[in-house]
Every structure is written in C-alpha cells, then in structure tokens.
Design an enzyme around this catalytic site. Structure first.
Site, PDB file in Angstrom:
ATOM      1  N   ALA A 223      32.124  25.816   8.375  1.00 17.48           N
ATOM      2  CA  ALA A 223      33.291  26.712   8.357  1.00 17.48           C
ATOM      3  C   ALA A 223      34.002  26.602   7.020  1.00 17.48           C
ATOM      4  O   ALA A 223      33.518  25.937   6.098  1.00 17.48           O
ATOM      5  CB  ALA A 223      34.243  26.343   9.484  1.00 17.48           C
ATOM      6  N   ASN A 224      35.128  27.271   6.877  1.00 21.11           N
ATOM      7  CA  ASN A 224      35.962  27.109   5.677  1.00 21.11           C
ATOM      8  C   ASN A 224      37.423  27.174   6.098  1.00 21.11           C
ATOM      9  O   ASN A 224      37.730  27.287   7.278  1.00 21.11           O
ATOM     10  CB  ASN A 224      35.607  28.171   4.624  1.00 21.11           C
ATOM     11  CG  ASN A 224      35.820  29.558   5.159  1.00 21.11           C
ATOM     12  OD1 ASN A 224      36.939  29.941   5.477  1.00 21.11           O
ATOM     13  ND2 ASN A 224      34.744  30.319   5.293  1.00 21.11           N
TER      14      ASN A 224
END
Ligand code: PMT
Length: 419
Positions: A223-224
C-alpha cells in the site's frame, strides 16, 4: 497574495456566539488596516460575548443584530446587506450556525443573510473538539463545502475549557485574512464567479482517489500513504460546480463526498476496470496513488512465518492514466494526472505529461517533511504544454477548487476541443 485584493473591498462579517468572538475585534481592525470596509451582523448569542457597541466602534458602521428591526429593513434590507458585500466571513462559526447554513434555515438575521447571498462565503469554525468531530458537524461541513463555501481552520490546540485540546480553535486572524485575500484575488481573476455558478452543469467528471491495496496473501498487502483527501476534495469541488461526478476510490477512511457516485475498489486492476466502465467523461482527473507493482502471485493462504522465507516477485500494474490519456476513441476532453515526486518535481511532471498522454499534470512534492500524504494542505505546480505554473501553498480544497475552475474555463473556451 497582495493586500491590494482586500483594499476597498466590502466585507460582511457574521459573528456568531462563541468564546472566540472577541478575536473578531482584532480581525475587524486588521481588515480595516488593509483597506477593507467591514460591516457586521451579530447573532443574539454573539452579543452575550462581545457588545455591538465595541464592534460598531471598530467598524465605524451600524451593527445589525435583528431580522425584525423595521428600521433596518426600511433603510437596508437583509437582501441588500448580503448583496452589497464582496465577501462574507462567518467568524467564529459555531456548530449551530453551520448546521443552520447546511440545512438552509433562515430564522434570524445571520442565517437569512447567508441564505440570501450570492457572494463567496468564508467560514471560520470554532467550537469544542468533540462538537467539531461529531458526525453531524462533519456532515454539515461536507455539505457546505459541496455547496461551494470556503473554510479556514479550525486549528488544533488548547480550548478555553480546561484540560480540553484538539481541533476546534478559531483560525488565527492572519490566517483568516490570508484566506479572504486568496478568495478575493481569485474572484478578481474571474476564477470564482458566482457562489452558485454551475459552469460544469451537464458535464461528467471522473476522479480517482486514495491508495490501492495489492494483496500479498489474504491478510497482507502492498500500500502507500494516500488518505484520499486530495482526490475527494476534487470530487467535492466538481459537484460544487454542477458536474455529475464519479469517484473511483481506493480504500480510505474519510467520508464520501455528498452528491457523488462512489465506486470502491481495492487494487489497481479493479480501479482500471471501474474507470473504463464509467467512461465516457468530459474531464478525468487521476489523483489516486496507484501502486506501480503488485505481487505476481498473491498467496491464497496466509504465508506462514515458520515456512521458507518468502520472496516477493513483483509485476507492473496497468497504468490507468496512460490507458485513458492514450485512448483513440472516447478519450475525455481533458485528462489531468498528478505527479507525486520527492525530487526534480517539475521535470518529472513534464516527462509524465508526455509519456502518459495527459493534458495537464498537477505536480506535488511528497517528501515526508511536506506532510502532503494525509495532510490538509498542498503546494502544487500545474504543468501543461504551455509551461509550469507554481501555485502557493493552499488547502487541498482550495487546490481542488482552483483546478476545477480552470478545467471548467478550459472546456468552455473550446480549447479542449481544438487540441
Ligand atoms: O491522498 P492524499 O493523502 O490527499 O495525498 C494526495 C496525493 C499525494 C496522493 C496526490 O496529491 C497525488 O500526488 N496523487 C498521485 C500519486 C501518484 O501515484 O503519483 P505518480 O507520480 O506515481 O503517478 C502519476 C500519475 O499516474 C498519477 O495521476 C497516478 O494516479 C497515475 N497512475 C500511476 C500509476 C498507475 N499504475 N496508474 C496510474 O493511473
């Protein structure tokens, strides 16, 4: 932002009843020093905190407090009061007044003037943190933002009540003046027309927002740090300008913007499919932080710590912006991408403009010290084939508002069709 944007402007200051009302006295003084004229409307509760006499002494104008004052209505009715201003500022804006504004009540002079106005309105909330964070207040604020009202603050800090801290402090006087100046400057440029102007009426705007989650196994993912705040603000701004809006959002914990069709997705592949399904659009804006890679073979069962040390084989995700930017048929008239960089911001953005087939790129520096991921502000550069424009640091809502206003101007000028 130049002080000249405030000079000779007529400000209608609406003061509602909160402990921070006393700060209005300094606000009036500073605005008058900058050359603005200030007229004030006070709610009944506001007069419990500061007197109309002291407000009138600082504005050098009569202070308006009652809807049913016949003299006021004969000399200067509430409609004229709201229309004769260049900008309305509501400070402090209590939870109660915000609720009234969101639902269109008009049972006192302040709420009536706010309902009758067609001028820009800047709201500076101040209240207890729990009241600010209450879902009802957040719903009302989201509604007002969607209606095109501007907000400054609240700030986070100590409250007047002992042992209370959190978001709810009135923005500082210089911050309110800076926000007012920015709105007046945009208005002078013609970018903020009429409060209820709907230049995107009849248009479809497609927006991507938030991160994507790329599974490694059923419990883990890549993810970010994207919160969706910038993308969601863009969707809100597009609704405020009258567009039909589809928001394709990755997993976020912020609330859906009112009046928007939200399509929730997890992965880049799902985001691409949702975007393609929701075309055609007049404008497509890609604010999502799409994961560039995904695991080549996500495990069907949770990877065991006791097993062999797993290695992650990554393959590239489809590029959603590039796919849409390079469409031969059904391409939106205006395709806007973002560029999240930590170095060489402008040159990287110019490269992405070309390589992804975008018309405009909004470039932002996402180095950790900038606080862009998850924060409320952004400093962006608008990169087009004509060059790069550096925008000042603005709230994400203001970035969104300016961007959509520019996009609306672009479409109506016919420039998009000619390109
Ligand atoms: O969500 P917030 O916390 O408010 O933060 C906002 C933001 C930093 C996420 C936002 O302002 C931003 O910069 N969004 C773009 C993030 C990004 O992925 O940038 P990029 O430079 O890696 O990608 C360039 C463009 O291609 C972007 O428009 C992106 O959406 C798009 N892209 C990238 C990869 C991919 N596989 N598909 C894409 O469509």
């Amino acid at each position: 932002m130049r002080a000249s944007h405030v000079k000779q402007k007529r400000i209608l200051l609406i003061i509602s009843g909160g402990i921070a009302a006393y700060k209005c006295l300094d606000l009036i003084r500073r605005m008058r020093e900058a050359g603005a004229s200030v007229r004030a409307v006070m709610t009944k509760a506001a007069t419990e905190f500061i007197t109309p006499l002291s407000v009138g002494a600082l504005t050098s104008e009569r202070v308006f407090t009652s809807l049913f004052d016949l003299n006021d209505e004969q000399e200067i009715g509430h409609i004229r009061l709201s229309r004769e201003a260049d900008l309305l500022i509501v400070a402090p804006a209590t939870a109660d007044l915000i609720a009234k504004m969101a639902s269109g009540h008009a049972d006192d002079l302040a709420s009536t003037v706010l309902l009758a106005t067609d001028k820009p309105v800047l709201v500076a909330p101040a209240m207890n943190p729990r009241m600010w964070m209450h879902p009802a207040t957040q719903r009302n604020v989201a509604q007002l933002r969607a209606d095109g009202l501007h907000f400054v603050g609240p700030n986070t800090g100590e409250m007047a009540e002992r042992d209370e801290a959190g978001p709810g402090r009135l923005a500082e006087v210089p911050e309110i003046i800076a926000a007012a100046t920015s709105i007046l400057a945009e208005r002078a440029r013609g970018a903020i027309a009429h409060l209820h102007a709907r230049p995107l009426q009849g248009r479809h705007v497609l927006v991507t927002s938030g991160p994507t989650h790329e599974p490694i196994d059923p419990v883990r993912y890549i993810a970010n740090r994207s919160s969706g705040k910038q993308g969601h603000a863009i969707a809100r701004a597009a609704v405020a300008l009258g567009a039909r809006v589809t928001l394709v959002s990755g997993p976020v914990s912020i609330t859906d913007p009112p009046g928007v069709d939200v399509v929730r997705v997890e992965t880049a592949k799902e985001m691409l499919a949702a975007v393609e399904k929701n075309l055609p659009a007049d404008i497509a804006i890609f604010a999502a932080a799409v994961a560039d890679w995904r695991s080549a073979s996500a495990a069907q069962q949770k990877l065991k710590k006791s097993g062999d040390k797993p290695s992650l084989d990554l393959i590239e995700n489809p590029d959603i912006l590039a796919t849409v930017g390079k469409l031969r048929t059904g391409r939106p008239r205006l395709v806007i991408g973002f560029a999240a960089e930590t170095s060489s911001v402008a040159s990287e953005a110019a490269r992405k403009l070309k390589s992804k087939g975008a018309d405009w790129i909004v470039a932002n520096d996402v180095s950790p010290d900038r606080g862009v991921f998850g924060g409320d502000g952004n400093t962006v550069h608008l990169v087009t084939a004509q060059g790069t424009e550096d925008w000042p640091t603005l709230s994400k809502d203001e970035v969104a508002r300016r961007l959509l206003q520019r996009a609306a101007e672009h479409l109506s000028s016919g420039a998009a069709a000619a390109e």
